[in-house]
Design a protein around this motif. Structure first.
Motif, PDB file in Angstrom:
ATOM      1  N   ASP A 193      -8.677-109.086  86.955  1.00  0.00           N
ATOM      2  CA  ASP A 193      -8.516-110.514  86.782  1.00  0.00           C
ATOM      3  C   ASP A 193      -8.575-111.202  88.138  1.00  0.00           C
ATOM      4  N   VAL A 251      -6.104-112.212  80.613  1.00  0.00           N
ATOM      5  CA  VAL A 251      -6.822-111.828  81.824  1.00  0.00           C
ATOM      6  C   VAL A 251      -8.316-111.768  81.515  1.00  0.00           C
ATOM      7  N   GLN A 252      -9.145-111.743  82.573  1.00  0.00           N
ATOM      8  CA  GLN A 252     -10.596-111.762  82.377  1.00  0.00           C
ATOM      9  C   GLN A 252     -11.096-110.539  81.628  1.00  0.00           C
ATOM     10  N   ARG A 253     -10.581-109.364  81.977  1.00  0.00           N
ATOM     11  CA  ARG A 253     -11.026-108.127  81.325  1.00  0.00           C
ATOM     12  C   ARG A 253      -9.826-107.211  81.160  1.00  0.00           C
ATOM     13  N   CYS A 295      -7.048-103.423  83.559  1.00  0.00           N
ATOM     14  CA  CYS A 295      -7.500-104.809  83.586  1.00  0.00           C
ATOM     15  C   CYS A 295      -7.980-105.201  84.974  1.00  0.00           C
TER      16      CYS A 295
END
Length: 161
Positions: free
Chosen positions: A156, A42-44, A154
């Motif tokens: 995303d 995931v992005q973060r 997270c």
């Protein structure tokens, strides 16, 4: 049921590959890290100490995303061969619940956020597609680790829409 080997299982969803029997989960339970289980990444994502115990007593609360709540109700218990989770149509402050919240943005957005802590799970998105993707992330982790979900936060959004 835990497997003693690593097997990659491709789902019908082109964005998610499930990893069962992951070595991460074969070690001590306190070493579980969500950030090392997700494919694709995931992005973060930030790992948080602790875990959430997912069980048939877990309630899914939702006001807007009824279809997605019912999907989560059926898919998440697959990790421990449990029965569907109860869904309550209105937000409730209940210990050990999964709450789906509206982020008040573009309803076509695929972006989502997940917060897992020992008290509960919060999924946030402005669109049902984002909620779906968040459920798939939780399902991937549950199928890898069973009912003991490591805590994480997270955000995303799929790169290709």
């Amino acid at each position: 049921m835990r497997l003693s080997f690593t097997a990659r299982i491709q789902t019908t969803c082109p964005t998610v590959t499930l990893i069962q029997g992951c070595n991460v989960c074969m070690h001590k339970q306190d070493s579980l890290k969500a950030s090392s289980m997700l494919v694709p990444q995931v992005q973060r994502i930030v790992d948080i100490d602790g875990e959430f115990d997912l069980s048939n007593a877990t309630i899914i609360t939702d006001k807007k995303f009824q279809q997605e709540a019912l999907l989560a109700s059926r898919q998440l218990p697959e990790a421990w061969e449990g029965s569907p989770l109860p869904v309550h149509p209105y937000p409730m402050r209940v210990p050990k619940s999964i709450t789906m919240t509206n982020a008040y943005g573009d309803p076509q957005s695929e972006a989502y956020g997940i917060l897992v802590n020992p008290a509960g799970i919060t999924i946030t998105s402005s669109g049902s597609t984002g909620i779906f993707y968040a459920i798939q992330v939780l399902r991937q982790i549950a199928l890898t680790c069973g009912s003991r979900i490591p805590c994480f936060e997270c955000q995303d959004a799929p790169k290709f829409s």
